[in-house]
Scaffold this motif. Sequence first.
Motif, PDB file in Angstrom:
ATOM      1  N   GLN A  36       4.346  -1.547  -2.922  1.00 39.35           N
ATOM      2  CA  GLN A  36       4.437  -0.392  -2.042  1.00 39.35           C
ATOM      3  C   GLN A  36       5.963   0.234  -2.069  1.00 39.35           C
ATOM      4  O   GLN A  36       7.031  -1.017  -2.180  1.00 39.35           O
ATOM      5  N   PHE A  60       3.464  -8.339   4.191  1.00 33.27           N
ATOM      6  CA  PHE A  60       2.614  -7.326   4.366  1.00 33.27           C
ATOM      7  C   PHE A  60       1.851  -8.101   5.422  1.00 33.27           C
ATOM      8  O   PHE A  60       1.035  -8.823   5.182  1.00 33.27           O
ATOM      9  N   ARG A  63      -3.566  -5.976   8.355  1.00 33.09           N
ATOM     10  CA  ARG A  63      -4.192  -4.175   7.842  1.00 33.09           C
ATOM     11  C   ARG A  63      -4.061  -3.938   6.188  1.00 33.09           C
ATOM     12  O   ARG A  63      -5.034  -2.819   6.322  1.00 33.09           O
ATOM     13  N   PHE A  64      -3.588  -4.235   5.416  1.00 31.22           N
ATOM     14  CA  PHE A  64      -3.310  -4.264   3.912  1.00 31.22           C
ATOM     15  C   PHE A  64      -4.593  -5.218   2.977  1.00 31.22           C
ATOM     16  O   PHE A  64      -4.616  -6.680   3.433  1.00 31.22           O
ATOM     17  N   VAL A  78      -6.075   0.448   3.340  1.00 32.97           N
ATOM     18  CA  VAL A  78      -4.868  -0.038   4.271  1.00 32.97           C
ATOM     19  C   VAL A  78      -5.177   0.705   5.695  1.00 32.97           C
ATOM     20  O   VAL A  78      -6.266   2.087   5.907  1.00 32.97           O
ATOM     21  N   LEU A  81      -3.338   3.496  10.063  1.00 32.90           N
ATOM     22  CA  LEU A  81      -2.201   3.432   9.086  1.00 32.90           C
ATOM     23  C   LEU A  81      -0.899   4.119  11.032  1.00 32.90           C
ATOM     24  O   LEU A  81      -1.413   4.403  11.115  1.00 32.90           O
ATOM     25  N   ASP A  85       3.734   3.863   6.539  1.00 31.38           N
ATOM     26  CA  ASP A  85       2.939   3.000   5.457  1.00 31.38           C
ATOM     27  C   ASP A  85       3.292   4.588   4.929  1.00 31.38           C
ATOM     28  O   ASP A  85       2.632   4.132   3.275  1.00 31.38           O
ATOM     29  N   SER A  86       3.742   5.579   4.926  1.00 29.39           N
ATOM     30  CA  SER A  86       3.637   6.836   3.703  1.00 29.39           C
ATOM     31  C   SER A  86       4.910   6.375   2.772  1.00 29.39           C
ATOM     32  O   SER A  86       6.208   5.700   3.602  1.00 29.39           O
ATOM     33  N   TYR A  89       2.394   4.718  -3.849  1.00 32.59           N
ATOM     34  CA  TYR A  89       1.224   3.160  -3.890  1.00 32.59           C
ATOM     35  C   TYR A  89       1.349   3.086  -5.369  1.00 32.59           C
ATOM     36  O   TYR A  89       0.250   3.340  -6.379  1.00 32.59           O
TER      37      TYR A  89
END
Lengths: 114, 115
Positions: A36, A60, A63-64, A78, A81, A85-86, A89
């Motif tokens: 990321q 991380f 959620r990932f 993911v 969100l 998380d923006s 990737y």
Amino acid sequence: DAGVTQSPTHLIKTRGQQVTLRCSPKSGHDTVSWYQQALGQGPQFIFQYYEEEERQRGNFPDRFSGHQFPNYSSELNVNALLLGDSALYLCASSLVGRENTEAFFGQGTRLTVV
Amino acid sequence: AQSVSQHNHHVILSEAASLELGCNYSYGGTVNLFWYVQYPGQHLQLLLKYFSGDPLVKGIKGFEAEFIKSKFSFNLRKPSVQWSDTAEYFCAVSRGNNAGNMLTFGGGTRLMVKP
């Protein structure tokens, strides 16, 4: 010789949604890593897949998650969100067990969470 | 946990000036060292790498880097920069004998070369 390919190139999602990003490794490579890269920062390691299993994981949350398929391609999922998380990737592929080989990167998927 | 520090966040140079970008890492064991470059709108590309042997490594486009183990450093140099070198540069480290292992990146140095 195809390099690392990622899809999609851009994605916009809403908070709380789920997203799946895809990666095809460089021909001959068997290991896929995900990173990321937040704006203005260096890439941060998420996890690495080899032989369809998660082998290493960075800091991380759960959620990932990811998956590797028998053809070595990989997905990054993911859930739930968050705005944070923006990021861009990045997928990188390499060949495990071979010394003196480096990772090759794809162009990345730009994820925007609104 | 290992860390990688790049001391210069933004560098502005005129064409033909010399470049040196600093990189220090914290891990004391066997390391593999890399410099990647990211041109605007493009993917990360490898400039050069060090696995073992001669600590002075030469990469593409006239770049070189020197591994100084005692200083935990791997600084990037170029004698004479060009406008086309405008990009962001990342130092990265992986541990152990498998260079494809997890990479730890520095925060990057954004280089602007004025024509």
